[in-house]
Scaffold this active site. Sequence first.
Site, PDB file in Angstrom:
ATOM      1  N   PHE A 153      64.925  71.044  64.368  1.00 47.18           N
ATOM      2  CA  PHE A 153      65.148  70.530  65.729  1.00 47.18           C
ATOM      3  C   PHE A 153      64.926  71.607  66.789  1.00 47.18           C
ATOM      4  O   PHE A 153      65.318  71.422  67.938  1.00 47.18           O
ATOM      5  CB  PHE A 153      66.566  69.967  65.857  1.00 47.18           C
ATOM      6  CG  PHE A 153      66.844  68.835  64.894  1.00 47.18           C
ATOM      7  CD1 PHE A 153      66.269  67.594  65.089  1.00 47.18           C
ATOM      8  CD2 PHE A 153      67.640  69.023  63.780  1.00 47.18           C
ATOM      9  CE1 PHE A 153      66.491  66.547  64.199  1.00 47.18           C
ATOM     10  CE2 PHE A 153      67.873  67.998  62.877  1.00 47.18           C
ATOM     11  CZ  PHE A 153      67.301  66.747  63.087  1.00 47.18           C
ATOM     12  N   LEU A 268      65.754  63.332  81.462  1.00 53.14           N
ATOM     13  CA  LEU A 268      65.576  62.335  82.527  1.00 53.14           C
ATOM     14  C   LEU A 268      64.821  62.976  83.685  1.00 53.14           C
ATOM     15  O   LEU A 268      65.155  62.766  84.844  1.00 53.14           O
ATOM     16  CB  LEU A 268      66.931  61.808  83.015  1.00 53.14           C
ATOM     17  CG  LEU A 268      67.642  60.802  82.115  1.00 53.14           C
ATOM     18  CD1 LEU A 268      68.935  60.314  82.757  1.00 53.14           C
ATOM     19  CD2 LEU A 268      66.744  59.599  81.782  1.00 53.14           C
ATOM     20  N   CYS A 278      55.014  68.099  69.077  1.00 52.87           N
ATOM     21  CA  CYS A 278      55.964  67.221  68.399  1.00 52.87           C
ATOM     22  C   CYS A 278      55.985  65.800  68.956  1.00 52.87           C
ATOM     23  O   CYS A 278      55.592  64.863  68.265  1.00 52.87           O
ATOM     24  CB  CYS A 278      57.359  67.837  68.447  1.00 52.87           C
ATOM     25  SG  CYS A 278      57.450  69.308  67.423  1.00 52.87           S
ATOM     26  N   LYS A 338      55.390  73.350  78.101  1.00 54.80           N
ATOM     27  CA  LYS A 338      56.686  73.513  78.751  1.00 54.80           C
ATOM     28  C   LYS A 338      56.878  75.004  79.036  1.00 54.80           C
ATOM     29  O   LYS A 338      56.121  75.824  78.491  1.00 54.80           O
ATOM     30  CB  LYS A 338      57.814  72.957  77.873  1.00 54.80           C
ATOM     31  CG  LYS A 338      57.971  73.694  76.556  1.00 54.80           C
ATOM     32  CD  LYS A 338      58.925  72.993  75.659  1.00 54.80           C
ATOM     33  CE  LYS A 338      60.287  73.574  75.729  1.00 54.80           C
ATOM     34  NZ  LYS A 338      61.188  73.176  74.661  1.00 54.80           N
ATOM     35  N   ARG A 345      49.359  72.922  72.874  1.00 50.89           N
ATOM     36  CA  ARG A 345      48.933  71.737  72.127  1.00 50.89           C
ATOM     37  C   ARG A 345      49.426  70.456  72.819  1.00 50.89           C
ATOM     38  O   ARG A 345      50.595  70.329  73.132  1.00 50.89           O
ATOM     39  CB  ARG A 345      49.452  71.813  70.680  1.00 50.89           C
ATOM     40  CG  ARG A 345      48.777  72.933  69.902  1.00 50.89           C
ATOM     41  CD  ARG A 345      49.356  73.094  68.521  1.00 50.89           C
ATOM     42  NE  ARG A 345      50.714  73.585  68.518  1.00 50.89           N
ATOM     43  CZ  ARG A 345      51.418  73.845  67.409  1.00 50.89           C
ATOM     44  NH1 ARG A 345      50.870  73.640  66.244  1.00 50.89           N
ATOM     45  NH2 ARG A 345      52.638  74.298  67.491  1.00 50.89           N
TER      46      ARG A 345
HETATM   47  N1  NAD Z   1      56.616  73.433  66.995  1.00 47.18           N
HETATM   48  C1  NAD Z   1      57.782  72.819  67.112  1.00 47.18           C
HETATM   49  O1  NAD Z   1      58.468  72.896  68.152  1.00 47.18           O
HETATM   50  C2  NAD Z   1      58.335  72.013  65.966  1.00 47.18           C
HETATM   51  C3  NAD Z   1      59.688  71.646  65.990  1.00 47.18           C
HETATM   52  C4  NAD Z   1      60.183  70.886  64.936  1.00 47.18           C
HETATM   53  C5  NAD Z   1      59.336  70.507  63.896  1.00 47.18           C
HETATM   54  N2  NAD Z   1      58.023  70.866  63.924  1.00 47.18           N
HETATM   55  C6  NAD Z   1      57.173  70.466  62.796  1.00 47.18           C
HETATM   56  O2  NAD Z   1      56.989  71.592  61.942  1.00 47.18           O
HETATM   57  C7  NAD Z   1      55.674  71.576  61.373  1.00 47.18           C
HETATM   58  C8  NAD Z   1      54.954  72.855  61.730  1.00 47.18           C
HETATM   59  O3  NAD Z   1      54.810  72.925  63.136  1.00 47.18           O
HETATM   60  P1  NAD Z   1      54.357  74.266  63.858  1.00 47.18           P
HETATM   61  O4  NAD Z   1      54.481  74.018  65.313  1.00 47.18           O
HETATM   62  O5  NAD Z   1      55.031  75.410  63.249  1.00 47.18           O
HETATM   63  O6  NAD Z   1      52.800  74.288  63.455  1.00 47.18           O
HETATM   64  P2  NAD Z   1      51.821  75.544  63.475  1.00 47.18           P
HETATM   65  O7  NAD Z   1      50.447  74.976  63.575  1.00 47.18           O
HETATM   66  O8  NAD Z   1      52.273  76.524  64.503  1.00 47.18           O
HETATM   67  O9  NAD Z   1      52.026  76.211  62.041  1.00 47.18           O
HETATM   68  C9  NAD Z   1      51.581  75.646  60.864  1.00 47.18           C
HETATM   69  C10 NAD Z   1      51.066  76.763  59.997  1.00 47.18           C
HETATM   70  O10 NAD Z   1      50.772  76.259  58.693  1.00 47.18           O
HETATM   71  C11 NAD Z   1      49.660  76.954  58.204  1.00 47.18           C
HETATM   72  N3  NAD Z   1      49.096  76.193  57.078  1.00 47.18           N
HETATM   73  C12 NAD Z   1      48.459  75.000  57.110  1.00 47.18           C
HETATM   74  N4  NAD Z   1      48.124  74.641  55.861  1.00 47.18           N
HETATM   75  C13 NAD Z   1      48.593  75.597  55.028  1.00 47.18           C
HETATM   76  C14 NAD Z   1      48.581  75.777  53.629  1.00 47.18           C
HETATM   77  N5  NAD Z   1      48.029  74.863  52.826  1.00 47.18           N
HETATM   78  N6  NAD Z   1      49.153  76.888  53.120  1.00 47.18           N
HETATM   79  C15 NAD Z   1      49.698  77.794  53.927  1.00 47.18           C
HETATM   80  N7  NAD Z   1      49.763  77.674  55.265  1.00 47.18           N
HETATM   81  C16 NAD Z   1      49.204  76.591  55.805  1.00 47.18           C
HETATM   82  C17 NAD Z   1      48.755  77.081  59.407  1.00 47.18           C
HETATM   83  O11 NAD Z   1      47.798  78.099  59.241  1.00 47.18           O
HETATM   84  C18 NAD Z   1      49.763  77.388  60.506  1.00 47.18           C
HETATM   85  O12 NAD Z   1      49.952  78.782  60.671  1.00 47.18           O
HETATM   86  C19 NAD Z   1      55.033  70.309  61.911  1.00 47.18           C
HETATM   87  O13 NAD Z   1      55.245  69.271  60.999  1.00 47.18           O
HETATM   88  C20 NAD Z   1      55.780  70.039  63.196  1.00 47.18           C
HETATM   89  O14 NAD Z   1      55.756  68.690  63.553  1.00 47.18           O
HETATM   90  C21 NAD Z   1      57.502  71.627  64.926  1.00 47.18           C
END
Ligand code: NAD
Length: 449
Positions: A153, A268, A278, A338, A345
């Site tokens: 979260f 809001l 996300c 933000k 993204r």
């Molecule tokens: N960014 C946020 O604020 C946030 C918050 C909560 C949940 N999430 C969720 O967490 C997940 C990750 O989000 P993020 O923002 O960290 O994404 P991100 O793109 O910053 O990081 C993902 C990483 O995974 C790596 N990757 C992809 N395939 C891989 C593999 N097979 N082996 C090893 N590494 C691999 C990529 O190179 C990348 O560095 C998503 O599902 C997202 O929805 C993100």
Amino acid sequence: MNICVTGTGYVGLVTGTCLAEVGHRVICMDHDGNKIQTLNAGQMPIYEPHLEELVRRNREKGRLSFTTDFGLANRDAEVVFICVGTPPLENGEADLSAVENVVREVASRSDSYRLVVEKSTVPVQTGEYVSRTLQIYCRGGQGHFDVASNPEFLREGSAVYDFFHPDRIVVGVDSPRAENILRELYRPILEGQFSCPVHSSCPASSPPTFLVTDVKSAELIKHASNSFLAMKISFVNAVADLCEKVGADVEKVARGMGLDVRIGKDFLRAGLGFGGFCFPKDLQAFVRIAEKIGYDFSLLREVEKINKGRIEVALEKLKKELWILQGKTIGVLGLAFKPQTDDTRFAPALELIRRLQREGAKIRAYDPKAAQKTAEEIPDIFFAASPYQAAEGTEALILATEWPEFRDLDWKKIRGSMVHPFIFDGRNFLDPAQLRAAGFRYEGMGRPG
Ligand SMILES: NC(=O)c1ccc[n+]([C@@H]2O[C@H](COP(=O)([O-])OP(=O)(O)OC[C@H]3O[C@@H](n4cnc5c(N)ncnc54)[C@H](O)[C@@H]3O)[C@@H](O)[C@H]2O)c1
């Protein structure tokens, strides 16, 4: 505890680093060699307050390391966190191929017990596929895996703060062993046994709730939470459009609503709508998974439609003021989705810039952290070194991201450098009276003219 984090992005890097900070031994793995090289060289691939210092400290203490070698990261791990990306496919469904890749690696390379934890945001029932994949590809006989869902979260921009001060920690588990491991893993947070990297002395607060559910409920908690927050934003944006039609002020309406504790004041804020990695994709994925299961979540389709419509509303306002956009020079303050992050993204600012460029406008932009990431997506922008330089020679200035530093600019100086002193405040962040007094024509979202 020995922990392997797969995917070292915003979530993986923050999670892995903060788990090291509370005493665990963490190896963060990513298949992106450049990212790992950057981290091993002591540099940061992302901007997130407090993170750089924590990474440095925990590397020095030998509790945190980075690798591209999954075998090495997984070798001694008891827990494997899946933090890889789950981007949207063209039809809006979550692309789970990276999740599957990691799960197959864990299955084929582990010869002792592993708790595999979904931290990436995934649709409900993914845990079942993860379990099945582990059984199909495992090398050392069946039954030495548990699968858990531990949705994340964190909010970008305050991710380190959020790790140490969560409202709740949700764990979806199917076995007491998995629950015990996760309880132990988070014990320092649950019992306040850490020295906070954000505050010198933390504000008094009750410990977070450790909510234990089944795996499917935990998966749903994440999608339902994000979709609900997105719904609040679209709701207030719809109210903003109504306010404009009748000459009311959405800021006052939102304040009046938010004072009701059942509603709450957060999320809001009327404006250009939500973006980031996300809300837009999680909303779409939630709609698609519901559809697949046989439920038409039309409420959320409307939320998405209202959000997409914010860019049209913004364009209409600019056209009303500037008439023809072709050949006009427009300044943009804020590019990140933000403040306090460099993440662009699905940023509304970038979508608006693309639309303006399609109409033939020239863009001068400034963001304290996100210029480089924007340049990788949209090269055809003049990136200014300051908000003042971004405003020079423009016919309109758009505030697209509410970085705090934009509140106290020298507006007289900016007015003097613009061809036409028009401000479009896409976040209702500035003081209209102050700007009008400084000689600007001001337009916000859902505020009377
Ligand atoms: N960014 C946020 O604020 C946030 C918050 C909560 C949940 N999430 C969720 O967490 C997940 C990750 O989000 P993020 O923002 O960290 O994404 P991100 O793109 O910053 O990081 C993902 C990483 O995974 C790596 N990757 C992809 N395939 C891989 C593999 N097979 N082996 C090893 N590494 C691999 C990529 O190179 C990348 O560095 C998503 O599902 C997202 O929805 C993100």
